[in-house]
Scaffold this motif. Structure first.
Motif, PDB file in Angstrom:
ATOM      1  N   GLY B 353       3.046   2.764  -8.903  1.00 21.85           N
ATOM      2  CA  GLY B 353       2.449   4.070  -8.649  1.00 21.85           C
ATOM      3  C   GLY B 353       0.968   4.003  -8.291  1.00 21.85           C
ATOM      4  N   PHE B 354       0.332   2.881  -8.630  1.00 27.31           N
ATOM      5  CA  PHE B 354      -1.064   2.741  -8.244  1.00 27.31           C
ATOM      6  C   PHE B 354      -1.172   2.654  -6.724  1.00 27.31           C
ATOM      7  N   PHE B 355      -0.160   2.012  -6.109  1.00 32.52           N
ATOM      8  CA  PHE B 355      -0.263   1.698  -4.688  1.00 32.52           C
ATOM      9  C   PHE B 355       0.631   2.549  -3.791  1.00 32.52           C
ATOM     10  N   LEU B 356       1.803   2.923  -4.329  1.00 28.60           N
ATOM     11  CA  LEU B 356       2.733   3.684  -3.508  1.00 28.60           C
ATOM     12  C   LEU B 356       2.752   5.113  -4.017  1.00 28.60           C
ATOM     13  N   SER B 394       1.365   8.657 -10.695  1.00 25.66           N
ATOM     14  CA  SER B 394       0.974   7.937  -9.483  1.00 25.66           C
ATOM     15  C   SER B 394       0.020   8.770  -8.622  1.00 25.66           C
ATOM     16  N   THR B 397      -3.464   7.812 -10.222  1.00 24.12           N
ATOM     17  CA  THR B 397      -3.951   6.454 -10.381  1.00 24.12           C
ATOM     18  C   THR B 397      -4.521   5.921  -9.070  1.00 24.12           C
ATOM     19  N   VAL B 400      -4.396   4.505  -4.625  1.00 23.13           N
ATOM     20  CA  VAL B 400      -3.658   5.501  -3.865  1.00 23.13           C
ATOM     21  C   VAL B 400      -3.225   6.623  -4.797  1.00 23.13           C
ATOM     22  N   GLY B 401      -4.080   7.597  -4.954  1.00 25.62           N
ATOM     23  CA  GLY B 401      -3.732   8.732  -5.793  1.00 25.62           C
ATOM     24  C   GLY B 401      -4.014   9.996  -5.002  1.00 25.62           C
TER      25      GLY B 401
HETATM   26 NA    NA Z   1      -1.475   6.032  -7.498  1.00 26.06          NA
END
Ligand code: NA
Ligand code: NA
Lengths: 332, 455, 212
Positions: B353-356, B394, B397, B400-401
């Motif tokens: 969830g940090f990235f997608l 996500s 975070t 990518v938030g």
């Molecule tokens: Na995120």
């Protein structure tokens, strides 16, 4: 391993239309696949893919036609929009008894007709399972006359759905997974799906309390193992024979399993407050009349439908002599 | 390791790596599917590496993507998606949020932290009406942030409050994420809506509790305003009138679904119509608004479905190479109990969830892990709600938030990225706390659906 | 963590409307336009904008369906089918429209730090190795899919459903064809930047997004 020295090696992905967790409706292909694997000494193996994992249930025949997959296991009634005569091979209102259907299929020219109809679409159908009548549906309230069906919001599939529509019900085709919720929440008033043991697995008995019989709209429900025709024609005779045998055994096992598990479920209805009722005979006669209209309309629309329908009617007309005399009346 | 398994691992790794090139996710998914079909086909044609397996694939096999897209096209449950989007955008235009803000502030503004609570309440109302994250965050930022800052709220606290409250819409039904999840796992949309309702509202309550506690512990972090009008019966009445339209809309949408008067699809259309009426009643409706809402609905729907189409191609090929079994074998092979496996899956989801964002994770990861978790004997509704709570984080975070990025775009000068990052940390922790609560007390999810079915 | 994670800031947003602000926040690479791309884009935009009105139609059909069902007690399967026909039409035509607006979701955590030429190279490779192969694959197999439907005169599998299935099936290849058209336009913008061909054409208006 001596038995299979000459057997050709088959590794097919086989998508199915119903979850293999559903008794009789979906588990038969697992029996067939296991039987084939054992009988061929491991040469012929299917990997069964649950509904929608590879191709959507309604598209199995299509995918087989284009050789996207070699074969699938489905209820070909789903081909209704593409092949008008398909439902006759899968289920029909006021149709044959299950063993009468297999008699027609194996000995009354049904198999040849089925193969003819599907050859045009590049598919070879192998009858591979059958179960008895479905229930006539789950209703919120009692059904005493055809008028009680008018205006009902009902989930009904196939040719029976066309009959229901003529009766004046508003027919809708919910996907299996949404039926329970729709029934429970009153988005629909009634639904058919399958036999009691299967319907119970979907929880219908929890939310609507009137389960009607007999299954006039689907007196048999047949399942086919559909193989791409080119692929089928290219198989060695021994492999074809193996698949034919496994499927024929599947038909018997499927019918037996379906018959075996319903009684106990219906017996348990009382404890759940479910009433198992029979539609009055006058309703059935009226429905039969409407069914005849629907069938004739369809026959007028499609030549192959007419051919198959007439073949079935002719077979039943003869079979009737035997059926009426040989069997004990149903209430014995 | 079987060769097909190597292909699966390579396929998944290439997907993750290629995503970071920044090329649109949808086409990366579709393209990777084509490339691995080519590889699989070449390998099958020229070597024996896949000979004994079920995992040979060729162009014909991958062409089943057409049938799968067709299945998406005729999926009437997903019709709800553009309708909820339309509804959210229209609501955004209706001016009811501004009315709510004006009226709520007069009631709650006198309390320490009261303005944050106001933002939270409006956020919850917006979330229960529809839930387009971008629209909610932007709206709440524009309405709430300046007021809070003027009254001496710490920027980090104010920004964190707006961001996190704005993301509630994806969890509190109706939610396009839940519609998509229900579809992917062949579950009832209504069940999932009911299951997510209590956890969603609970998170809202946790936020509010935190806000009040924070205001109490840090007096100059969220002070009470110096000049307050007294509460009059007129103010109460006006607030009542302001709450009425969104409450009516919530009733029209959620009420009809839960009471069984309508399917989620029907409710979405009726809700869209309701939002349209609200905008009209507030004299905000004209041709330009109509056109812009419609156009934006097309674009938003299209970018979600583009990923859907790419993902369906990706899953087809991944599955054709045996990917499903590989994932199942990997998860069940972990030296953990069933609970441990769920925690591991959620942890991975949290990190992903940090990235997608939620669309990719819902369309690619959830269908892979859902069946495995169901086979372990867990309630799928419960797991999916946990997954949804996890995905909600996500939005918050970095890097990518989406909530952060929307907030940053419209925040008044003086609110820096550092403020935003610092501000959301407590809320992410609160969300994880909510996740733990839902994990421990399964009833938070399962109770409402079970009561609805009158067992 | 830098402060400039997004390029748009409120000061640059001159449109007062929140709705457009939301749109402004999406991250776009400012590729140059060419005469070719401007023309194609205009057509795609016109078509997309026109197609967008169907969402109003969808609202109307659903409300009508609900009214018929709950007020008059009459359900029509045709209306239920029209609903997904509209939705499928909307999202498939939207693919190209969204492409033209460069609104397709990107994971831009690294991407946003790249220079414009790097972004253009990524776009070039992405178009050739991912987007075009995928779209061509779908298109290649969707055409026979439609032709088969026409050849057998396919109708809905539901009793009382809509006839002429091929019409809605044809929207699938049409949507992907339009997507390829929009891709071609974008490709010309990429090559214009990287190789100076076709010629860059200055575009009136500073901002490509607020065209509404
Ligand atoms: Na995120
Ligand atoms: Na929501």
């Amino acid at each position: 391993q001596g038995t299979a020295e000459a057997a050709e090696k088959i590794r097919w992905k086989v998508p199915v239309a119903f979850g293999t967790n559903l008794p009789a409706l979906g588990d038969n292909i697992v029996y067939v696949a296991d039987a084939l694997k054992a009988a061929s000494g491991g040469a012929v193996q299917f990997k069964v893919f649950e509904p929608g994992k590879l191709v959507p249930p309604f598209s199995i025949t299509d995918a087989v036609k284009d050789k996207k997959i070699e074969a699938g296991y489905t209820w070909i009634g789903y081909d209704q929009g593409k092949i008008p005569s398909a439902p006759l091979f899968a289920a029909r209102p006021f149709g044959m008894e299950p063993w009468e259907f297999t008699a027609w299929w194996f000995d009354g020219g049904g198999k040849e007709l089925g193969e003819e109809v599907y050859a045009e679409h590049g598919v070879h159908p192998v009858l591979c399972g059958i179960i008895g009548p479905e229930t006539a549906g789950w209703f919120r309230s009692e059904i005493d006359s055809l008028d009680d069906l008018k205006g009902l919001k009902i989930r009904f599939a196939g040719l029976g759905g066309k009959v229901m529509q003529k009766v004046g019900a508003s027919v809708t085709m919910l996907p299996g997974g949404e039926i329970f919720q729709a029934l429970e929440k009153g988005a629909i008033d009634a639904s058919e799906f399958s036999m009691p043991a299967i319907d119970q697995k979907l929880g219908f008995d929890k939310v609507v309390k009137f389960n009607y019989f007999p299954g006039w709209h689907q007196t048999y429900t047949a399942f086919h193992f559909v193989v791409n025709k080119e692929v089928w024609d290219g198989l060695e005779d021994s492999t074809k024979a193996l698949i034919d045998m496994a499927c024929t055994a599947g038909v018997m096992r499927n019918l037996s399993h379906g018959e075996a598990i319903q009684g106990a479920v219906i017996k348990g209805f009382g404890g759940k407050g479910v009433t198992a009722g029979r539609l009055p005979e006058n309703i059935l006669h009226e429905l039969q009349g409407i069914t005849r209209e629907v069938m004739e309309e369809e026959a007028a629309r499609d030549a192959l439908f007419k051919k198959v329908y007439e073949s079935q009617e002719a077979f039943s007309a003869d079979y009737k002599y035997w059926k009426g005399l040989a069997y004990l009346p149903r209430n014995f | 390791m079987e060769f097909s398994e190597i292909l699966c691992v390579l396929m998944f790794m290439s997907f993750i790596l290629l995503l970071f090139t920044g090329f649109p996710v949808a086409w990366v998914l579709g393209g990777v599917a084509v490339i691995f079909t080519l590889i699989g086909w070449l390998v099958a044609e020229h070597t024996d590496l896949l000979a004994d397996s079920f995992y040979t694939i060729d162009w014909a096999y991958t062409s089943a993507v057409v049938d799968r897209i067709w299945d998406v096209m005729k999926n009437w449950v997903l019709v709800a998606l553009p309708m909820f989007i339309f509804m959210g955008l229209m609501l955004d235009r209706s001016g009811i949020a501004a009315q709510l803000m004006n009226n709520f502030v007069r009631l709650f503004g006198r309390v320490r932290g009261g303005m944050a609570v106001t933002v939270a309440l409006i956020g919850i109302l917006l979330a229960a009406s529809t839930g387009i994250i971008g629209a909610s965050v932007v709206l709440l930022s524009l309405l709430g942030l300046p007021v809070m800052l003027e009254n001496g709220y710490r920027p980090s606290f104010a920004a964190g409050a707006v961001c996190s409250v704005g993301t509630l819409g994806i969890l509190i039904p109706p939610s396009i994420m839940l519609v998509l999840m229900a579809d992917r796992l062949a579950m009832s949309v209504g069940d999932l809506f009911l299951g997510a309702l209590i956890p969603g509202v609970l998170l809202g309550v946790i936020y509010i509790t935190y806000m009040l506690t924070y205001a109490w512990l840090v007096p100059d972090g969220a002070p009470a305003p110096e000049h307050v009008e007294p509460i009059t019966s007129k103010a109460i009445l006006e607030m009542f009138w302001a709450v009425l339209p969104p409450a009516g809309l919530i009733l029209a949408v959620l009420g009809t679904i839960f009471l069984g008067l309508a399917t989620p699809t029907e409710a979405s259309g009726v809700g869209a119509f309701g939002a349209l009426l609200l905008a009209w009643a507030n004299r905000k409706l004209n041709l330009t608004v109509f056109r812009e809402v419609c156009e934006q609905t097309t674009k938003t729907t299209a970018f979600i479905f583009a990923i859907f189409l790419g993902a369906t191609a990706f899953s087809l090929v991944f599955r054709g190479l045996g990917g499903d079994e590989l994932i199942e074998a990997f998860l069940t092979g972990l030296p953990l109990g069933p609970n441990g496996i769920v925690i591991a899956v959620l942890l991975c989801t949290f990190i992903l969830g940090f990235f997608l964002d939620w669309i990719e994770i819902t369309l690619i990861i959830l269908p892979l892990v859902g069946p495995v978790i169901a086979n372990l004997g867990f309630d799928l509704v419960w797991f999916t709600v946990l997954f949804a709570v996890c995905l909600q984080t996500s939005f918050l975070t970095p890097p990518v938030g989406f909530a952060l990025f929307y907030l940053k775009g419209v925040a008044p000068t003086g609110v820096t990225v550092a403020h935003i990052y610092k501000g959301v940390i407590p809320f992410i922790l609160l969300q994880l706390a909510g996740l733990v609560l839902v994990f421990i007390w399964k009833d938070l999810v399962t109770w409402l659906p079970s009561v609805a079915y009158g067992n | 963590m830098t402060d400039d994670i997004r390029t748009a800031s409120p000061a640059e947003v001159d449109h007062p409307d929140d709705h457009d602000r939301l749109h402004e926040l999406l991250h776009h690479a400012e590729l140059p336009h060419t005469a070719f791309s401007s023309n194609l884009d205009r057509q795609v935009r016109r078509l997309g904008s026109w197609a967008s009105w169907i969402w109003l139609a969808l609202v109307g059909v659903i409300v009508l369906n609900v009214t018929l069902r709950y007020v008059l007690g009459e359900g029509r399967i045709e209306f239920e089918e029209i609903q997904w026909h509209i939705y499928a039409f909307g999202f498939l035509l939207g693919l190209a429209y969204c492409m033209e607006a460069d609104d397709h979701v990107r994971v831009d955590v690294v991407y946003e730090h790249f220079s414009l030429p790097t972004k253009a190279w990524i776009e070039l490779f992405g178009i050739f190795f991912f987007l075009v192969p995928f779209a061509v694959l779908v298109l290649w197999y969707a055409v026979p899919f439609v032709i088969y439907s026409i050849s057998i005169n396919e109708v809905s599998e539901s009793p009382g459903g809509l006839p002429a299935r091929w019409v809605i099936k044809a929207v699938l290849p049409f949507g992907f064809f339009l997507l390829l058209v929009a891709t071609l336009s974008r490709l010309s913008r990429v090559t214009a930047l990287l190789f100076g061909w076709p010629a860059v054409r200055p575009r009136p208006g500073k901002n490509t997004v607020a065209k509404g």
